[in-house]
Design an enzyme around this catalytic site. Structure first.
Site, PDB file in Angstrom:
ATOM      1  N   ARG A  69     -10.444  -6.035 -13.126  1.00  0.00           N
ATOM      2  CA  ARG A  69     -11.247  -6.784 -12.156  1.00  0.00           C
ATOM      3  C   ARG A  69     -12.454  -5.918 -11.802  1.00  0.00           C
ATOM      4  O   ARG A  69     -12.332  -4.924 -11.102  1.00  0.00           O
ATOM      5  CB  ARG A  69     -10.393  -7.134 -10.939  1.00  0.00           C
ATOM      6  CG  ARG A  69      -9.233  -8.052 -11.327  1.00  0.00           C
ATOM      7  CD  ARG A  69      -8.115  -8.034 -10.333  1.00  0.00           C
ATOM      8  NE  ARG A  69      -7.505  -6.704 -10.241  1.00  0.00           N
ATOM      9  CZ  ARG A  69      -6.536  -6.399  -9.373  1.00  0.00           C
ATOM     10  NH1 ARG A  69      -6.076  -7.307  -8.545  1.00  0.00           N
ATOM     11  NH2 ARG A  69      -6.025  -5.185  -9.352  1.00  0.00           N
ATOM     12  N   LYS A  77       0.836  -1.200   0.000  1.00  0.00           N
ATOM     13  CA  LYS A  77       0.000   0.000   0.000  1.00  0.00           C
ATOM     14  C   LYS A  77       0.875   1.257   0.000  1.00  0.00           C
ATOM     15  O   LYS A  77       0.667   2.181  -0.782  1.00  0.00           O
ATOM     16  CB  LYS A  77      -0.913   0.007   1.225  1.00  0.00           C
ATOM     17  CG  LYS A  77      -1.822  -1.222   1.374  1.00  0.00           C
ATOM     18  CD  LYS A  77      -2.868  -1.279   0.307  1.00  0.00           C
ATOM     19  CE  LYS A  77      -3.938  -2.320   0.631  1.00  0.00           C
ATOM     20  NZ  LYS A  77      -3.416  -3.709   0.708  1.00  0.00           N
ATOM     21  N   ASN A 105       1.983  -3.976  -6.030  1.00  0.00           N
ATOM     22  CA  ASN A 105       2.077  -5.293  -5.406  1.00  0.00           C
ATOM     23  C   ASN A 105       3.379  -5.976  -5.783  1.00  0.00           C
ATOM     24  O   ASN A 105       3.689  -6.116  -6.973  1.00  0.00           O
ATOM     25  CB  ASN A 105       0.890  -6.155  -5.845  1.00  0.00           C
ATOM     26  CG  ASN A 105      -0.439  -5.577  -5.379  1.00  0.00           C
ATOM     27  OD1 ASN A 105      -0.876  -5.838  -4.280  1.00  0.00           O
ATOM     28  ND2 ASN A 105      -1.064  -4.779  -6.229  1.00  0.00           N
ATOM     29  N   ARG A 124      -5.135  -4.725 -13.224  1.00  0.00           N
ATOM     30  CA  ARG A 124      -3.836  -5.265 -12.821  1.00  0.00           C
ATOM     31  C   ARG A 124      -2.901  -5.232 -14.032  1.00  0.00           C
ATOM     32  O   ARG A 124      -3.114  -5.925 -15.022  1.00  0.00           O
ATOM     33  CB  ARG A 124      -3.995  -6.691 -12.303  1.00  0.00           C
ATOM     34  CG  ARG A 124      -2.696  -7.491 -12.168  1.00  0.00           C
ATOM     35  CD  ARG A 124      -1.657  -6.873 -11.267  1.00  0.00           C
ATOM     36  NE  ARG A 124      -2.124  -6.592  -9.929  1.00  0.00           N
ATOM     37  CZ  ARG A 124      -2.139  -7.497  -8.938  1.00  0.00           C
ATOM     38  NH1 ARG A 124      -1.719  -8.727  -9.160  1.00  0.00           N
ATOM     39  NH2 ARG A 124      -2.557  -7.146  -7.739  1.00  0.00           N
ATOM     40  N   GLU A 166      -2.222   0.741  -5.976  1.00  0.00           N
ATOM     41  CA  GLU A 166      -1.348  -0.130  -5.200  1.00  0.00           C
ATOM     42  C   GLU A 166      -0.198  -0.601  -6.083  1.00  0.00           C
ATOM     43  O   GLU A 166      -0.331  -0.671  -7.312  1.00  0.00           O
ATOM     44  CB  GLU A 166      -2.089  -1.361  -4.649  1.00  0.00           C
ATOM     45  CG  GLU A 166      -3.083  -1.064  -3.551  1.00  0.00           C
ATOM     46  CD  GLU A 166      -3.663  -2.336  -2.931  1.00  0.00           C
ATOM     47  OE1 GLU A 166      -3.071  -3.426  -3.103  1.00  0.00           O
ATOM     48  OE2 GLU A 166      -4.709  -2.232  -2.267  1.00  0.00           O
TER      49      GLU A 166
END
Length: 314
Positions: free
Chosen positions: A225, A125, A283, A210, A281
Site C-alpha cells: 500500500r 498495535k 492485525n 500487507r 503491526e
C-alpha cells in the site's frame, strides 16, 4: 456446513473490495450455507446458551441487491458449524464484551474464528512487541517526556494511537521536532491515553506491505500500500495505492517465524504489516486485502482461507 458471520451491517459492505464478502462468496460456491449477525444482536440469558438474531442469506450475484434473506430467527451460536468473527475495529468496550459472549459460545460447543480469547490477547498495535526482534524500535507510553526522549534518540519518528485504524491519527515528526508537543497533547490527552511511537522507516515509499497468514501459512503474494503525493500513510483508507507483488524471501522468513505461534493460539487469519523488513503491526480483528491480491495476481486468497477453515473443522 452452516457458517455464521458476526460482522458489520451487510448493507454497509462495499462488495467490490470487501474481504468478508469474498469469504462468503467462496463458501457459497463450495455449497456451504451462510448466515449473518451483528455483535449487538448477540445475547446471553442466564441458564441459556449464547444466541443471536441471525439472517440466513444467499448471495445473488447482483452488484446492488447482493444478498437475499431466506429467514430470520434467534438461534444459539453453537448450532452453527463455524462462527467467523469479522467485526471491524475499533476494538472498543463493546467489541471486548462481544469476545466474552463468543468465548462462552465456545464453551457451549461453538467453533469461533478468530479465537475470541486470541482477539483480546493480541491488540493490533501492541501484539508486535512480542516479536520485537522483527520490529523497528518501538515505544508504548503515556509519558510525554518518554516520547521526547525517543524522538531525541531516533530523530525521525511515527506516532499513532493504539486504537486507530485505516491510518487515522498517524503523525510523522522529523529531526526538527516540529509540532511534537502539540501532537503528543493530541494523542495522549494529558497522559490519559497510551501512544505508540516507532522510528520512521524510509522504505515506506515502496509501500506498507500487507502479508496474509492463513492457517499458519503465508500467502505467496502481498499487497504493498503505497503512499501517494506528500502523504506518509500507505493505508488504502488514507488514499494509498494497493499494488500486489510476490512475497520476497526476506519477508517470507519473517512471516514464517511468526505464523506458527499465532496459528497455535487460534488465529486462523492474520494480517501482518511490514515496511521494508520490519513488522509494524499484527492485525487480527478483520484483516483485509483478499480481493485486491486475487484480482491483481490471480492467486485465489478466498480459496486459501476456506481451505484452512475446512481443515480446522475436520
Amino acid at each position: 456446513m452452516n457458517i455464521l458471520f458476526v460482522a458489520d451491517p451487510l448493507a454497509s459492505f462495499k462488495i467490490y473490495k470487501d474481504t468478508t464478502f469474498a469469504m462468503m462468496r467462496e463458501l457459497q460456491r463450495r455449497g456451504h450455507t451462510l448466515a449473518a449477525t451483528e455483535p449487538q444482536h448477540m445475547a446471553w440469558q442466564s441458564g441459556q446458551p449464547v444466541s443471536a438474531k441471525v439472517r440466513h442469506i444467499s448471495l445473488t450475484g447482483d452488484a446492488e441487491a447482493w444478498f437475499r434473506v431466506s429467514r430470520e430467527a434467534i438461534e444459539p451460536l453453537h448450532g452453527f458449524n463455524a462462527v467467523i468473527m469479522r467485526k471491524d475495529p475499533p476494538f472498543d468496550s463493546e467489541f471486548f464484551y462481544a469476545t466474552h459472549l463468543l468465548e462462552q459460545a465456545e464453551r457451549e460447543g461453538a467453533r469461533v474464528f478468530n479465537s475470541p480469547r486470541a482477539l483480546r490477547d493480541h491488540p493490533e498495535k501492541l501484539a508486535l512487541m512480542e516479536f520485537a526482534r522483527f520490529a523497528p524500535p518501538t515505544l508504548v507510553t503515556r509519558q510525554a517526556e518518554a516520547i521526547r526522549a525517543f524522538h531525541a534518540e531516533h530523530r525521525d519518528i511515527i506516532l499513532k494511537p493504539l486504537d486507530g485504524m485505516g491510518g487515522m491519527g498517524i503523525f510523522r515528526v522529523g529531526p526538527d521536532g516540529m509540532n511534537l508537543g502539540s501532537i503528543i497533547e493530541t494523542l495522549n490527552q494529558g497522559g490519559a491515553t497510551s501512544v505508540m511511537v516507532q522510528r520512521y522507516l524510509p522504505q515506506i515509499v515502496d509501500g506498507d506491505k500487507r502479508l496474509l497468514l492463513i492457517g499458519g501459512k503465508v500467502a505467496p503474494f502481498v499487497l504493498a500500500r503505497i503512499p501517494q503525493g506528500n502523504e506518509v500513510r500507505g493505508n488504502l483508507a488514507a488514499g494509498g495505492k494497493g499494488v500486489a507483488q510476490p512475497l520476497s524471501d526476506a519477508d517470507r522468513a519473517v512471516a514464517e517465524a511468526i505464523a506458527p505461534t499465532l496459528a497455535a493460539r487460534g488465529l486462523l487469519l492474520v494480517g501482518l504489516d511490514m515496511i521494508g523488513n520490519s513488522v509494524t503491526e499484527i492485525n487480527v480483528t478483520s484483516p483485509t486485502c483478499f480481493q485486491e491480491i486475487t484480482e491483481q495476481t490471480g492467486f485465489d486468497v478466498p480459496a486459501m482461507f476456506v481451505d484452512a477453515l475446512e481443515h480446522a473443522l475436520t
